[in-house]
Design an enzyme around this catalytic site. Structure first.
Site, PDB file in Angstrom:
ATOM      1  N   GLU A   1      -2.588  -9.094   3.247  1.00 24.69           N
ATOM      2  CA  GLU A   1      -2.964  -9.626   4.563  1.00 24.69           C
ATOM      3  C   GLU A   1      -4.471  -9.563   4.816  1.00 24.69           C
ATOM      4  O   GLU A   1      -4.977 -10.176   5.758  1.00 24.69           O
ATOM      5  CB  GLU A   1      -2.205  -8.881   5.672  1.00 24.69           C
TER       6      GLU A   1
ATOM      7  N   CYS B   1       0.847  -1.205   0.000  1.00 27.31           N
ATOM      8  CA  CYS B   1       0.000   0.000   0.000  1.00 27.31           C
ATOM      9  C   CYS B   1       0.883   1.256   0.000  1.00 27.31           C
ATOM     10  O   CYS B   1       1.621   1.475  -0.943  1.00 27.31           O
ATOM     11  CB  CYS B   1      -1.006  -0.052   1.154  1.00 27.31           C
TER      12      CYS B   1
ATOM     13  N   HIS C   1      -3.888  -4.950  -0.150  1.00 25.51           N
ATOM     14  CA  HIS C   1      -3.446  -5.483   1.140  1.00 25.51           C
ATOM     15  C   HIS C   1      -3.509  -7.011   1.099  1.00 25.51           C
ATOM     16  O   HIS C   1      -4.581  -7.583   1.283  1.00 25.51           O
ATOM     17  CB  HIS C   1      -4.346  -4.960   2.269  1.00 25.51           C
TER      18      HIS C   1
END
Length: 196
Positions: free
Chosen positions: A180, A76, A178
């Site tokens: 994750e 990001c 992202h």
């Protein structure tokens, strides 16, 4: 082992939780000496690119980061820091990639920030996207995007315009989404990075 470069830009809980779930060892990088302990690095980041760059400058780590020859992944805002310049805060950045970070044009009637799931399409073969099918969905939250440049774009997506969902140059990688927070394929990408 992955070293997460800590410079005060954002909460890293979701990233560390994902690495723990995957059984990927990690530690924190606060100083130059810490860099020596790791064989790859993640530069996380949320929020404002200009403010993030100021914080990174205060660590004194920039010359060492630019000189790294081990794998580095920016996520990001961490990806945006790898570019030369951001319209956010009119900021000069690390210039590892000679491309710019630009703001989405909300006059086109699109919602800014670009938030939610979007499809990502590979532009080059690379181990970072091993076992991730073309058109897989990843989770985005951003108001600024990396301009599309065929020389550095590893994968692309579109939101009003086509832009780089991920970039690659030598040992440096960046993802705008992202991983994750992107479910199975995000976890696959983090596992792939740990094996590059």
């Amino acid at each position: 082992m992955i070293g997460i470069i800590r410079y005060g830009a954002g909460n890293i809980f979701s990233l560390t939780a994902a690495l723990e779930r995957l059984g990927i060892a990690y530690g924190m990088v606060h100083t130059e000496a810490d860099l020596e302990q790791f064989d790859r690095y993640i530069i996380p980041g949320v929020g404002h690119a200009g403010a993030a760059m100021n914080k990174l400058e205060q660590t004194g780590l920039i010359p060492k980061i630019k000189a790294l020859n081990k794998p580095v992944l920016g996520i990001c805002v961490g990806m945006q820091l790898l570019t030369s310049y951001s319209e956010e805060g009119d900021s000069n950045l690390l210039n590892i990639f000679p491309i710019k970070t630009l703001r989405f044009d909300d006059s086109a009637g699109i919602k800014v920030p670009h938030t939610g799931w979007n499809t990502v399409f590979p532009e080059k073969e690379n181990a970072l996207f091993k076992n991730i099918p073309a058109g897989s969905h990843f989770y985005f939250v951003h108001s600024y995007f990396i301009e599309y440049d065929n020389a550095y774009t590893l994968s692309s997506t579109s939101y009003n315009n086509k832009f780089s969902a991920s970039i690659w140059r030598d040992n440096f990688y960046g993802v705008q989404f992202h991983p994750e927070k992107s479910g199975k394929y995000g976890e696959t990408l983090l596992t792939n990075f740990s094996n590059i």
